[in-house]
Motif scaffolding. Structure first.
Motif, PDB file in Angstrom:
ATOM      1  N   HIS A  36      -1.995  59.492  62.048  1.00 29.05           N
ATOM      2  CA  HIS A  36      -1.181  58.326  62.416  1.00 29.05           C
ATOM      3  C   HIS A  36      -2.025  57.143  62.883  1.00 29.05           C
ATOM      4  O   HIS A  36      -1.719  55.988  62.547  1.00 29.05           O
TER       5      HIS A  36
ATOM      6  N   GLN B  75       5.173  58.879  62.779  1.00 25.27           N
ATOM      7  CA  GLN B  75       5.020  58.748  61.330  1.00 25.27           C
ATOM      8  C   GLN B  75       3.548  58.698  60.916  1.00 25.27           C
ATOM      9  O   GLN B  75       2.683  58.255  61.681  1.00 25.27           O
ATOM     10  N   VAL B  76       3.305  59.161  59.710  1.00 29.59           N
ATOM     11  CA  VAL B  76       1.970  59.124  59.129  1.00 29.59           C
ATOM     12  C   VAL B  76       1.639  57.683  58.751  1.00 29.59           C
ATOM     13  O   VAL B  76       2.512  56.948  58.263  1.00 29.59           O
ATOM     14  N   ARG B  77       0.404  57.268  58.998  1.00 32.95           N
ATOM     15  CA  ARG B  77       0.028  55.891  58.658  1.00 32.95           C
ATOM     16  C   ARG B  77       0.215  55.654  57.162  1.00 32.95           C
ATOM     17  O   ARG B  77      -0.092  56.512  56.322  1.00 32.95           O
TER      18      ARG B  77
END
Length: 214
Positions: free
Chosen positions: A180, A47-49
């Motif tokens: 991420h 997942q993207v931060r």
């Protein structure tokens, strides 16, 4: 009617042949597909931060991205050169080493200015155990795409070509991983990111002869 001599001359000079896509274009397409695969892996598994918009306002975020993007550019030039028989690397090693020494210089100044008790945190961060492995994992789609293009060309220095392909794959994966990773410390990036990129590079060097033999 065309004489036999004229036909032989035309075939020898390549007249009327359909030119293959230039190597740079083929690598660009391969990297684009590989980066898309790496991004899909990152979004699915990591997942993207959540605070990416805020992180993008910090100068060190772009220093990190610039570091790995510069390594991707340098290793792409290396891959292009090593895909042709007899081509010289010339300034390419400098283009690869320059970003590394630049990041290490920033890391050194960071250590000098930091409190001694903070230096361990700056080096290890919070994700040192997973960072290199995750970058290596994300490099897999890029590695496959780049090796396929390189094999279709004419590399002769197979171990070195495999190293360049692996480093290129790792660097592109590291760019994706920046979306991420929460780490921004120069000591962390200069060591653990580099280690992650060297994993596929080492695999490429070790298996270069079997991967790229033609």
């Amino acid at each position: 009617l065309m004489k036999t001599e004229d036909l032989v001359t035309m075939l020898a000079t390549g007249a009327g042949a359909i030119s293959a896509p230039a190597p740079a274009r083929r690598y660009t397409v391969a990297i684009a597909w590989g980066a898309a695969g790496a991004t899909l892996l990152m979004i699915t598994l990591l997942q993207v931060r959540h605070d990416l918009a805020q992180a993008a306002l910090l100068p060190m975020f772009w220093v990190k991205v610039g570091f790995v993007a510069s390594l991707a550019g340098g290793s792409l030039f290396a891959a292009l050169r090593l895909s042709r028989p007899g081509a010289q690397l010339d300034w390419v090693p400098v283009a690869i080493a320059g970003p590394v020494f630049g990041m290490w210089a920033i890391a050194a100044f960071t250590f000098i200015d930091a409190d001694p008790l903070e230096r361990s945190r700056l080096f290890f961060g919070e994700t040192w155990k997973s960072c290199p492995l995750l970058i290596a994992m994300l490099s897999a789609p890029v590695f496959v795409a780049v090796l396929r293009v390189m094999k279709e060309l004419a590399p002769t220095r197979l171990r070195l070509a495999g190293f360049a392909a692996g480093l290129l794959s790792g660097a592109v994966a590291a760019v994706v991983y920046c979306l991420h990773c929460p780490e921004l410390g120069a000591p962390f990036v200069g060591f653990w990111y580099l280690l992650g990129m060297l994993v596929p590079a080492s695999i490429g060097a070790f298996f270069g002869e079997s991967f790229l033999r033609w």
